[in-house]
Design a protein around this motif. Structure first.
Motif, PDB file in Angstrom:
ATOM      1  N   THR A  77       0.862  -1.181   0.000  1.00 52.25           N
ATOM      2  CA  THR A  77       0.000   0.000   0.000  1.00 52.25           C
ATOM      3  C   THR A  77       0.898   1.231   0.000  1.00 52.25           C
ATOM      4  OG1 THR A  77      -0.097  -0.063   2.423  1.00 52.25           O
ATOM      5  CG2 THR A  77      -1.876  -1.149   1.215  1.00 52.25           C
ATOM      6  N   PRO A  78       0.428   2.323  -0.583  1.00 52.71           N
ATOM      7  CA  PRO A  78       1.268   3.538  -0.631  1.00 52.71           C
ATOM      8  C   PRO A  78       1.706   3.967   0.770  1.00 52.71           C
ATOM      9  CG  PRO A  78      -0.638   3.768  -2.062  1.00 52.71           C
ATOM     10  CD  PRO A  78      -0.852   2.514  -1.269  1.00 52.71           C
ATOM     11  N   PRO A  79       3.016   4.163   0.970  1.00 47.84           N
ATOM     12  CA  PRO A  79       3.510   4.579   2.288  1.00 47.84           C
ATOM     13  C   PRO A  79       3.262   6.073   2.530  1.00 47.84           C
ATOM     14  CG  PRO A  79       5.319   4.465   0.735  1.00 47.84           C
ATOM     15  CD  PRO A  79       4.105   4.001  -0.015  1.00 47.84           C
ATOM     16  N   GLU A  80       3.425   6.495   3.808  1.00 45.69           N
ATOM     17  CA  GLU A  80       3.250   7.910   4.127  1.00 45.69           C
ATOM     18  C   GLU A  80       4.326   8.744   3.458  1.00 45.69           C
ATOM     19  OE1 GLU A  80       3.124   8.471   8.303  1.00 45.69           O
ATOM     20  OE2 GLU A  80       1.284   7.288   8.596  1.00 45.69           O
ATOM     21  N   ARG A  81       5.537   8.190   3.405  1.00 46.89           N
ATOM     22  CA  ARG A  81       6.635   8.884   2.722  1.00 46.89           C
ATOM     23  C   ARG A  81       7.053   8.061   1.516  1.00 46.89           C
ATOM     24  NH1 ARG A  81      10.905   9.913   7.474  1.00 46.89           N
ATOM     25  NH2 ARG A  81      10.270   7.750   7.954  1.00 46.89           N
ATOM     26  N   THR A 122       4.044   4.733  -6.272  1.00 43.69           N
ATOM     27  CA  THR A 122       3.514   4.647  -4.910  1.00 43.69           C
ATOM     28  C   THR A 122       3.461   3.212  -4.385  1.00 43.69           C
ATOM     29  OG1 THR A 122       1.224   4.495  -5.689  1.00 43.69           O
ATOM     30  CG2 THR A 122       2.121   6.710  -5.285  1.00 43.69           C
ATOM     31  N   THR A 123       3.350   2.236  -5.296  1.00 43.99           N
ATOM     32  CA  THR A 123       3.265   0.834  -4.857  1.00 43.99           C
ATOM     33  C   THR A 123       4.359  -0.042  -5.451  1.00 43.99           C
ATOM     34  OG1 THR A 123       1.782   0.224  -6.678  1.00 43.99           O
ATOM     35  CG2 THR A 123       0.763   1.000  -4.630  1.00 43.99           C
ATOM     36  N   ASP A 136      11.615   4.656   2.812  1.00 46.57           N
ATOM     37  CA  ASP A 136      12.255   5.748   3.556  1.00 46.57           C
ATOM     38  C   ASP A 136      12.237   5.387   5.039  1.00 46.57           C
ATOM     39  OD1 ASP A 136      13.227   8.055   4.623  1.00 46.57           O
ATOM     40  OD2 ASP A 136      11.707   9.376   3.739  1.00 46.57           O
TER      41      ASP A 136
END
Length: 300
Positions: free
Chosen positions: A28-32, A68-69, A92
């Motif tokens: 899933t897309p990470p926050e950073r 993003t993924t 990151d």
């Protein structure tokens, strides 16, 4: 050390020549944003994404990356795209994650056909074979006859690759429509072939009343299993009649019409003939229907 070895499905993944596939990760897309996403094929980094994307020249305009993924889209597929793909992702502040998956490319099935030697086939005397051909990447061949799977027997065998059905000898049961379904993971095609086996006459019967009342109309029907259709002729009490169709009609039954009615069926290809007899009697009661059971078989 690497973590997340399962970020790709187990595979393999299938694709069609000139088509498109997506290597979808389970992330899933990470926050950073990821620090780096890299896809490798046969020892070559086909795309590496950091602050910029660097694409290997052979894949330019053929790949897209979801940053993003880490999901990769590969287009305009060619057979040479088959093989193992590896994705390496550096989050990151996290551990490096990696996944591997195999891609198999198939040429779509086209031009499916069944070939058979041109010949006049006669039951128990002839042999033949049916060969299933097509263009494309062939994974499986499945044979059917009249909607049911072809099963091997003392007269039917299959080649090791299911490409050819051998029928030695042909029988009346061999007559019918054969289908060959050719498939691979991205396409399938079915070819059909009508196999004509000349056989018979078999299973001779005469249907009609065993007894008839004076003045009644009587119809006797002669039937036989035969390819091609049999020719018929009738005899009455051993005498030749002028009836040469499957139906013998007595417009008005009288006592003189009692006796033995013999129907003979002849196949002009197999040169076989069979005869069967019905005994018709006079009766004052309603007629009873019966089937003849006496059969004479000859080979001309």
């Amino acid at each position: 050390m690497c973590a997340g070895e399962g970020i790709l499905p187990p595979g393999p993944l299938s694709g069609a020549v000139a088509g498109m596939v997506k290597f979808t990760t389970t992330l899933t897309p990470p926050e950073r944003p990821f620090l780096s996403v890299s896809w490798n094929f046969k020892g070559v980094n086909i795309i590496t994404s950091t602050s910029i994307n660097i694409t290997e020249p052979g894949h330019t305009n053929r790949i897209s990356l979801d940053r993003t993924t880490g999901t990769l889209e590969l287009r305009n597929l060619i057979m040479e795209d088959s093989g193992e793909y590896t994705v390496t992702i550096i989050p990151d502040g996290g551990l490096q994650e990696q996944g591997r998956i195999t891609l198999n490319i198939y040429a779509p099935i086209t031009g499916a056909t069944i070939r058979s030697p041109a010949a006049v086939l006669i039951e128990d005397r002839s042999a033949t074979n049916l060969t299933c051909e097509a263009s494309g990447s062939i994974s499986t061949r499945l044979w059917m006859k009249d909607g049911q799977p072809v099963e091997t027997s003392d007269s039917i065998s299959l080649s090791m690759d299911n490409r050819t059905v051998f029928i030695r000898p042909v029988r009346s049961s061999s007559h019918g429509t054969y289908q060959c379904q050719i498939s691979n993971p991205v396409s399938s095609m079915t070819a059909a072939f009508n196999l004509t086996v000349n056989y018979g006459p078999h299973n001779m019967t005469i249907t009609g009343p065993a007894a008839a009342s004076t003045g009644h109309r009587v119809m006797l029907q002669c039937m036989a299993a035969s390819v091609p259709l049999a020719n018929f002729n009738w005899m009455f009490n051993g005498n030749v009649t002028n009836v040469n169709t499957s139906m013998f009609v007595i417009e008005r039954f009288e006592g003189k019409n009692t006796g033995n009615y013999t129907c003979t069926a002849r196949n002009t290809v197999t040169m076989k003939e069979k005869s069967t007899v019905l005994n018709l009697r006079a009766s004052c009661s309603a007629p009873r229907w019966s089937f003849s059971v006496f059969v004479i078989s000859t080979l001309a």
